[in-house]
Design an enzyme around this catalytic site. Structure first.
Site, short mmCIF file in Angstrom:
data_model
loop_
_atom_site.label_atom_id
_atom_site.label_comp_id
_atom_site.label_asym_id
_atom_site.label_seq_id
_atom_site.Cartn_x
_atom_site.Cartn_y
_atom_site.Cartn_z
N HIS A 64 6.50 6.38 4.12
CA HIS A 64 5.23 6.04 4.78
C HIS A 64 5.54 5.79 6.26
CE1 HIS A 64 3.06 6.15 1.06
NE2 HIS A 64 4.02 5.45 0.50
N TYR A 131 -3.95 9.31 -1.59
CA TYR A 131 -4.19 9.01 -3.02
C TYR A 131 -5.47 9.69 -3.52
CZ TYR A 131 -0.92 5.00 -3.65
OH TYR A 131 0.16 4.16 -3.79
N ARG A 164 -6.12 2.53 -8.13
CA ARG A 164 -6.46 2.82 -6.74
C ARG A 164 -6.73 4.32 -6.52
NH1 ARG A 164 -1.08 0.29 -4.54
NH2 ARG A 164 -0.49 1.21 -6.53
N ASP A 286 10.35 5.73 -0.58
CA ASP A 286 9.00 5.15 -0.46
C ASP A 286 8.99 4.10 0.66
OD1 ASP A 286 6.31 4.98 -1.10
OD2 ASP A 286 6.61 3.66 -2.82
N SER A 290 4.37 -0.98 0.74
CA SER A 290 4.47 -2.42 0.51
C SER A 290 4.98 -2.67 -0.90
CB SER A 290 3.11 -3.08 0.71
OG SER A 290 2.19 -2.59 -0.23
ZN ZN Z 1 3.14 5.93 -4.33
#
Ligand code: ZN
Length: 394
Positions: A64, A131, A164, A286, A290
């Site tokens: 990210h 996502y 999510r 990753d 978080s």
């Molecule tokens: Zn992920």
């Protein structure tokens, strides 16, 4: 400019023994047991690498880069990755992605950050989408993003088995996969669909629904976070047996491991023991996602941040603690991710490929030197590059 690296023990990642490697410009010009360069003068840098391992620069297939998280409110949005973190972790190729939040974060921002990291010295690619379904895009469609925008090599991480995610249907997933696949074919890119696999049960069933009822091949999907529970790990082994490639996430916390996540290095050792094809297993960090820490009542206690140096950290543990052979372990962060992502000039040390190289102390498995596209970014454990504004806030 030529660089001749002498007498390193070469894991390319296959075991090639003691070799010389000649780098010309940004690429590897030759790999051989003995290389003589008769050219004299300042044009040849000679590096004595006796007693060191020489391995490919690491390929991190999910970072990210612009930050992620935010699930605990605005103050929990995680910061951007800095170049220095990637270099210290030996990562010379990264794939950036959005995550949960494609509203306060954007693909435009992701694109700019990928370009910045590439200008600073590493090679950074990105996925379109996030996502959510329908995927956010830069140019109006997944197909045109993958086809026309150079650093975009696929789509994702698309969320499944997660509260999510958009709970995509079979036809939505098939449409996205085919758009990425066809554009990838036309542009000579991987065109893979990175799947964020959440904590839901039977986590890959939706993927099998797509593969079994449409013409989309299993190789189009690349599920990650596949060690988060024993059920996920077993699903990952089954996915590999069916011909797919899976990804394990290296960044974690002691609390998450106590909660049932399987440590990456242990998962690789178990997969190896089970006899599955380890060349279709990858690790990614990753990083800058978080890592929420909850108390016994499930209340958010704090947030940690995924670290990019966890990538090689788990490979180190696979070699030193699990006793796995260096080629099998190193391949999870070099040749294996390069293959699934379609990055054919990355992830291996061979003539004509990009000169992305790490020199490693074989006793401690510390990263000593890092070269990316023929340029040293770290020498003798000291960074030789700095990102813009590196001093701000220090
Ligand atoms: Zn992920």
């Amino acid at each position: 400019m030529l660089t001749l690296i002498h007498n390193a023990y070469l894991y390319a990642p296959e075991d090639l023994g003691v070799c010389d490697v000649l780098v010309s410009g940004s690429t590897v010009h030759a790999v051989a047991p003995k290389i003589e360069v008769t050219l004299r003068g300042a044009g040849v840098e000679r590096v004595d690498a006796a007693g060191r391992w020489l391995v490919p620069g690491f390929v991190d297939s999910l970072v990210h880069i612009t930050g992620g998280g935010g699930e605990g409110g605005f103050r929990t949005r995680t910061p951007e990755l800095r170049l220095e973190e990637a270099v210290r972790g030996g990562v010379t190729t990264l794939v950036g992605a959005l995550g949960t939040d494609a509203v306060t974060r954007s693909l435009g921002e992701l694109f700019a950050k990928a370009k910045a990291l590439t200008e600073e010295g590493v090679s950074c690619f990105l996925h379109t989408g996030s996502y959510a379904v329908p995927p956010v895009t830069l140019t109006g469609s997944v197909r045109t993003d993958v086809l026309f925008v150079d650093p975009i090599i696929g789509v994702g991480e698309l969320a499944i088995a997660d509260h999510r995610g958009s709970q995509p249907t079979v036809s939505e997933m098939a449409r996205i996969a085919i758009d990425a696949r066809v554009a990838g074919m036309l542009a000579g890119k991987g065109g893979v669909v990175s799947l964020h696999v959440g904590p839901g049960h039977a986590p890959l069933n939706r993927v099998y629904d797509v593969v079994e009822t449409t013409e989309v091949p299993i190789t189009q999907f690349y599920p990650t976070h596949m060690t988060r529970t024993e059920e996920h790990f077993q699903a990952a082994l089954e996915f590999v047996r069916r011909g797919g490639t899976v990804d394990f996430t290296t960044s974690t916390t002691p609390e998450i491991l106590t909660d049932g996540e399987i440590k990456c290095s242990r998962a690789l050792a178990r997969a190896h023991e089970a006899g599955v094809a380890c060349e279709r297993i990858t690790f990614s960090s990753d990083a800058h996602g978080s890592l929420p820490v909850f108390d016994a009542q499930g209340r958010l206690q704090g947030l940690d941040i995924g670290r990019i140096d966890s990538l090689f950290g788990e490979v180190r543990d696979a070699i030193l603690e699990e006793g796995l052979a260096p080629p099998v372990s190193l391949a999870t962060i070099t040749s294996n991710p390069a293959a699934i992502l379609g990055l054919w000039n990355k992830g291996r040390i061979a003539e004509g490929l990009d000169a992305d190289l790490n020199l490693i102390d074989p006793q401690t498995l510390e990263i000593c030197d890092v070269m990316a596209r023929g340029r040293w970014l770290m020498r003798d454990r000291a960074l030789t590059v700095a990102s813009a504004f590196a001093e701000v806030g220090r």
